[in-house]
Design a protein around this motif. Structure first.
Motif, PDB file in Angstrom:
ATOM      1  N   VAL A  37      -1.620  -0.336 -14.772  1.00 55.78           N
ATOM      2  CA  VAL A  37      -3.072  -0.237 -14.576  1.00 55.78           C
ATOM      3  C   VAL A  37      -3.778  -1.281 -15.446  1.00 55.78           C
ATOM      4  O   VAL A  37      -4.674  -1.989 -14.967  1.00 55.78           O
ATOM      5  N   ALA A  38      -3.365  -1.396 -16.694  1.00 57.57           N
ATOM      6  CA  ALA A  38      -4.004  -2.359 -17.604  1.00 57.57           C
ATOM      7  C   ALA A  38      -3.844  -3.784 -17.085  1.00 57.57           C
ATOM      8  O   ALA A  38      -4.797  -4.566 -17.057  1.00 57.57           O
ATOM      9  N   MET A  39      -2.611  -4.080 -16.627  1.00 57.83           N
ATOM     10  CA  MET A  39      -2.333  -5.431 -16.110  1.00 57.83           C
ATOM     11  C   MET A  39      -3.173  -5.720 -14.869  1.00 57.83           C
ATOM     12  O   MET A  39      -3.824  -6.750 -14.760  1.00 57.83           O
ATOM     13  N   LEU A  40      -3.138  -4.768 -13.933  1.00 56.24           N
ATOM     14  CA  LEU A  40      -3.809  -4.983 -12.644  1.00 56.24           C
ATOM     15  C   LEU A  40      -5.315  -5.101 -12.812  1.00 56.24           C
ATOM     16  O   LEU A  40      -5.939  -6.000 -12.258  1.00 56.24           O
ATOM     17  N   ILE A  41      -5.889  -4.178 -13.563  1.00 55.66           N
ATOM     18  CA  ILE A  41      -7.354  -4.165 -13.660  1.00 55.66           C
ATOM     19  C   ILE A  41      -7.856  -5.437 -14.329  1.00 55.66           C
ATOM     20  O   ILE A  41      -8.851  -6.017 -13.897  1.00 55.66           O
ATOM     21  N   ALA A  42      -7.137  -5.890 -15.347  1.00 56.66           N
ATOM     22  CA  ALA A  42      -7.561  -7.121 -16.021  1.00 56.66           C
ATOM     23  C   ALA A  42      -7.577  -8.285 -15.036  1.00 56.66           C
ATOM     24  O   ALA A  42      -8.533  -9.056 -14.976  1.00 56.66           O
ATOM     25  N   ASP A  43      -6.509  -8.380 -14.240  1.00 50.57           N
ATOM     26  CA  ASP A  43      -6.425  -9.493 -13.291  1.00 50.57           C
ATOM     27  C   ASP A  43      -7.436  -9.355 -12.153  1.00 50.57           C
ATOM     28  O   ASP A  43      -8.079 -10.325 -11.759  1.00 50.57           O
ATOM     29  N   LEU A  44      -7.529  -8.142 -11.637  1.00 47.86           N
ATOM     30  CA  LEU A  44      -8.436  -7.924 -10.497  1.00 47.86           C
ATOM     31  C   LEU A  44      -9.884  -8.197 -10.874  1.00 47.86           C
ATOM     32  O   LEU A  44     -10.654  -8.733 -10.080  1.00 47.86           O
ATOM     33  N   ALA A  46     -10.884 -10.230 -13.157  1.00 48.43           N
ATOM     34  CA  ALA A  46     -11.104 -11.640 -13.497  1.00 48.43           C
ATOM     35  C   ALA A  46     -11.344 -12.499 -12.250  1.00 48.43           C
ATOM     36  O   ALA A  46     -12.129 -13.443 -12.297  1.00 48.43           O
ATOM     37  N   ILE A  47     -10.696 -12.137 -11.135  1.00 50.82           N
ATOM     38  CA  ILE A  47     -10.759 -13.008  -9.947  1.00 50.82           C
ATOM     39  C   ILE A  47     -12.200 -13.176  -9.426  1.00 50.82           C
ATOM     40  O   ILE A  47     -12.689 -14.296  -9.347  1.00 50.82           O
ATOM     41  N   PRO A  48     -12.900 -12.082  -9.085  1.00 52.96           N
ATOM     42  CA  PRO A  48     -14.279 -12.291  -8.594  1.00 52.96           C
ATOM     43  C   PRO A  48     -15.230 -12.797  -9.672  1.00 52.96           C
ATOM     44  O   PRO A  48     -16.256 -13.399  -9.359  1.00 52.96           O
ATOM     45  N   MET A  49     -14.870 -12.552 -10.937  1.00 52.11           N
ATOM     46  CA  MET A  49     -15.730 -13.055 -12.022  1.00 52.11           C
ATOM     47  C   MET A  49     -15.660 -14.575 -12.093  1.00 52.11           C
ATOM     48  O   MET A  49     -16.654 -15.249 -12.315  1.00 52.11           O
ATOM     49  N   GLN A  50     -14.446 -15.111 -11.897  1.00 48.47           N
ATOM     50  CA  GLN A  50     -14.245 -16.553 -12.037  1.00 48.47           C
ATOM     51  C   GLN A  50     -14.712 -17.304 -10.802  1.00 48.47           C
ATOM     52  O   GLN A  50     -15.225 -18.398 -10.897  1.00 48.47           O
ATOM     53  N   ASP A  51     -14.477 -16.712  -9.622  1.00 46.35           N
ATOM     54  CA  ASP A  51     -14.736 -17.419  -8.375  1.00 46.35           C
ATOM     55  C   ASP A  51     -15.905 -16.772  -7.635  1.00 46.35           C
ATOM     56  O   ASP A  51     -15.751 -15.705  -7.038  1.00 46.35           O
ATOM     57  N   ALA A  52     -17.051 -17.426  -7.660  1.00 37.52           N
ATOM     58  CA  ALA A  52     -18.245 -16.864  -7.018  1.00 37.52           C
ATOM     59  C   ALA A  52     -18.100 -16.861  -5.497  1.00 37.52           C
ATOM     60  O   ALA A  52     -18.838 -16.184  -4.800  1.00 37.52           O
ATOM     61  N   GLY A  53     -17.126 -17.622  -4.979  1.00 37.73           N
ATOM     62  CA  GLY A  53     -16.905 -17.674  -3.537  1.00 37.73           C
ATOM     63  C   GLY A  53     -16.228 -16.430  -2.999  1.00 37.73           C
ATOM     64  O   GLY A  53     -16.194 -16.199  -1.800  1.00 37.73           O
ATOM     65  N   ILE A  54     -15.672 -15.634  -3.907  1.00 43.08           N
ATOM     66  CA  ILE A  54     -14.994 -14.406  -3.477  1.00 43.08           C
ATOM     67  C   ILE A  54     -15.986 -13.262  -3.574  1.00 43.08           C
ATOM     68  O   ILE A  54     -16.691 -13.126  -4.579  1.00 43.08           O
ATOM     69  N   SER A  55     -16.033 -12.466  -2.519  1.00 39.82           N
ATOM     70  CA  SER A  55     -16.970 -11.342  -2.514  1.00 39.82           C
ATOM     71  C   SER A  55     -16.641 -10.367  -3.649  1.00 39.82           C
ATOM     72  O   SER A  55     -15.472 -10.183  -3.991  1.00 39.82           O
ATOM     73  N   LEU A  56     -17.675  -9.789  -4.212  1.00 41.94           N
ATOM     74  CA  LEU A  56     -17.491  -8.860  -5.340  1.00 41.94           C
ATOM     75  C   LEU A  56     -16.645  -7.666  -4.912  1.00 41.94           C
ATOM     76  O   LEU A  56     -15.852  -7.136  -5.689  1.00 41.94           O
ATOM     77  N   PHE A  57     -16.796  -7.289  -3.646  1.00 38.46           N
ATOM     78  CA  PHE A  57     -16.034  -6.144  -3.143  1.00 38.46           C
ATOM     79  C   PHE A  57     -14.530  -6.418  -3.179  1.00 38.46           C
ATOM     80  O   PHE A  57     -13.743  -5.493  -3.332  1.00 38.46           O
ATOM     81  N   ALA A  58     -14.167  -7.699  -3.030  1.00 34.47           N
ATOM     82  CA  ALA A  58     -12.746  -8.046  -3.048  1.00 34.47           C
ATOM     83  C   ALA A  58     -12.125  -7.687  -4.394  1.00 34.47           C
ATOM     84  O   ALA A  58     -10.924  -7.444  -4.482  1.00 34.47           O
ATOM     85  N   GLY A  59     -12.939  -7.655  -5.447  1.00 36.06           N
ATOM     86  CA  GLY A  59     -12.441  -7.228  -6.759  1.00 36.06           C
ATOM     87  C   GLY A  59     -12.624  -5.740  -6.974  1.00 36.06           C
ATOM     88  O   GLY A  59     -11.754  -5.076  -7.533  1.00 36.06           O
ATOM     89  N   PRO A  62      -9.963  -3.077  -4.875  1.00 37.54           N
ATOM     90  CA  PRO A  62      -8.657  -2.812  -5.488  1.00 37.54           C
ATOM     91  C   PRO A  62      -8.772  -2.066  -6.825  1.00 37.54           C
ATOM     92  O   PRO A  62      -7.939  -1.207  -7.120  1.00 37.54           O
ATOM     93  N   ILE A  63      -9.802  -2.368  -7.621  1.00 38.25           N
ATOM     94  CA  ILE A  63      -9.943  -1.677  -8.909  1.00 38.25           C
ATOM     95  C   ILE A  63     -10.160  -0.176  -8.669  1.00 38.25           C
ATOM     96  O   ILE A  63      -9.511   0.667  -9.305  1.00 38.25           O
ATOM     97  N   LEU A  64     -11.039   0.148  -7.728  1.00 37.96           N
ATOM     98  CA  LEU A  64     -11.301   1.567  -7.439  1.00 37.96           C
ATOM     99  C   LEU A  64     -10.062   2.223  -6.829  1.00 37.96           C
ATOM    100  O   LEU A  64      -9.767   3.388  -7.100  1.00 37.96           O
ATOM    101  N   THR A  65      -9.325   1.453  -6.024  1.00 31.52           N
ATOM    102  CA  THR A  65      -8.101   2.004  -5.435  1.00 31.52           C
ATOM    103  C   THR A  65      -7.069   2.303  -6.521  1.00 31.52           C
ATOM    104  O   THR A  65      -6.441   3.360  -6.516  1.00 31.52           O
ATOM    105  N   VAL A  66      -6.922   1.361  -7.462  1.00 34.20           N
ATOM    106  CA  VAL A  66      -5.980   1.577  -8.571  1.00 34.20           C
ATOM    107  C   VAL A  66      -6.412   2.798  -9.385  1.00 34.20           C
ATOM    108  O   VAL A  66      -5.583   3.641  -9.763  1.00 34.20           O
ATOM    109  N   LEU A  67      -7.709   2.899  -9.635  1.00 38.72           N
ATOM    110  CA  LEU A  67      -8.228   4.052 -10.398  1.00 38.72           C
ATOM    111  C   LEU A  67      -7.865   5.358  -9.695  1.00 38.72           C
ATOM    112  O   LEU A  67      -7.314   6.287 -10.318  1.00 38.72           O
ATOM    113  N   ALA A  68      -8.138   5.416  -8.385  1.00 40.22           N
ATOM    114  CA  ALA A  68      -7.865   6.647  -7.633  1.00 40.22           C
ATOM    115  C   ALA A  68      -6.369   6.954  -7.624  1.00 40.22           C
ATOM    116  O   ALA A  68      -5.962   8.101  -7.848  1.00 40.22           O
ATOM    117  N   LEU A  69      -5.551   5.919  -7.418  1.00 35.12           N
ATOM    118  CA  LEU A  69      -4.098   6.136  -7.395  1.00 35.12           C
ATOM    119  C   LEU A  69      -3.598   6.633  -8.740  1.00 35.12           C
ATOM    120  O   LEU A  69      -2.772   7.542  -8.816  1.00 35.12           O
TER     121      LEU A  69
END
Lengths: 225, 126
Positions: A37-44, A46-59, A62-69
């Motif tokens: 969880v720590a590994m995934l959330i950190a990476d997930l 970071a991606i939309p934070m770094q790249d404004a071209g990626i929709s915020l939902f794309a980050g 998965p974070i909410l899915t990991v949380l629920a799982l």
């Protein structure tokens, strides 16, 4: 969005399985699922934070899915022992009654030098004095020497000792800590009187702690070394 | 246990939202594709004026749903579609049949890619 969700559903358990297969040596402090969880959330994150071209939902998806799982799986692990063993693993006894269990070392891929290193960290130089050495599910070692090699406690020595009493910090950095004040059993008036004795206002206080019995610790912001 | 139920509900909500978004994006992109197909057919009949009108309609449709697209798709992909539709309009205005038809093929492929990438198909997931 749906793809991110499904991919996370697949990747999360795979990562947990990978961490479990890697063994406890790779972990340290965290359970396999917590590390994932720590590994995934950190990476997930970071991606939309770094790249404004990626929709915020794309980050976020998965974070909410990991949380629920994580909540569901840890809930299942709490409820079902078998699932807990699969999810978190189980502690492995590496030494028993002063003997090193080679099969356990082999299974956990902990070599003798590492085992001895952990014993030394616990202040044990003679392995024969160890009753149990256990590799916990979070990768930590628990070393229990025979009782005769343990330092005597106050009870063993028949010494009467006073119980340590916890103090309550009622003012921190110039701010009242209302919960602690209530727990300390003192009134704000009493605290102000104590401060008055030290010629100190609430705003000047760095830390004011009240101990059971009425003892206080006062540290002022303007105190010099 | 409350948290587990909350998490299960969250998981269902995310799955439901995913399906809804996937369906919505697919429907909106399909409509854009149908407009581009119409414009392409009109240009093949050398009816550039009508094709320009259809392109303007496609541009309005895309811009009208830009918030939805931008919220769920890669921004560079949505921007590329918007630019391509604007170029189509220009080609229709100046009556450039070859460039119009070439760009139509390119744009339809782009839209098909966007639509298909949102579908939860095994090859997309992998």
């Amino acid at each position: 969005m749906l793809l991110s969700f499904i991919r996370t559903l697949i990747i999360y358990p795979v990562l947990i399985a990978v961490m479990r297969l890697m063994g406890k040596r790779q972990i340290g402090e965290l359970e396999p699922s917590e590390l994932v969880v720590a590994m995934l959330i950190a990476d997930l994150a970071a991606i939309p934070m770094q790249d404004a071209g990626i929709s915020l939902f794309a980050g976020l998806i998965p974070i909410l899915t990991v949380l629920a799982l994580e909540i569901i799986l840890s809930g299942l692990a709490f409820r079902f022992t078998g699932f807990r063993r699969f999810f978190c693993g189980k502690p492995v006894i590496l030494m028993e009654n002063g003997k090193i269990l080679y099969k356990s070392l082999k299974k956990t891929r902990v070599n003798v030098n590492e085992l001895l290193e952990h014993l030394r960290e616990e202040g044990i130089l003679d392995p024969s004095t160890v009753k149990y050495a256990i590799l916990e599910t979070n990768g930590n070692f628990t070393v229990l020497p025979y009782s005769k090699y343990l330092p005597p406690s106050a009870k063993d020595s028949g010494i009467q000792v006073n119980e340590d009493k916890i103090g309550f910090s009622v003012i921190c950095d110039g701010h009242w800590q209302e919960d602690n004040l209530a727990r300390s059993g003192k009134s704000s008036q009493w605290v102000l009187e104590q401060l008055g004795h030290h010629n100190c206002g609430v705003r000047d206080v760095l830390l004011f702690t009240v101990f059971p019995g009425g003892g206080i610790f006062l540290s002022r912001k303007d105190e010099q070394h | 246990l409350k948290r587990v139920w909350f998490a299960a509900a969250l998981l269902l909500l995310l799955a439901g939202s995913g399906i809804l978004v996937s369906g919505t994006i697919g429907r909106l992109v399909d409509h854009s594709m149908s407009l581009i197909n119409d414009a392409e057919a009109l240009v093949r009949q050398d009816n550039f004026k009508a094709a320009g009108t259809v392109c303007a309609e496609a541009a309005d449709h895309w811009k009208g749903h830009n918030k939805t697209f931008s919220a769920f798709l890669r921004h560079d992909e949505t921007d590329a579609v918007e630019i391509s539709i604007a170029r189509l309009q220009v080609f229709a205005d100046i009556g450039d049949k070859d460039d119009f038809l070439a760009l139509c093929v390119e744009l339809l492929e782009e839209l098909r890619h966007i639509r298909d990438m949102e579908k939860p198909l095994p090859w997309n997931i992998m």
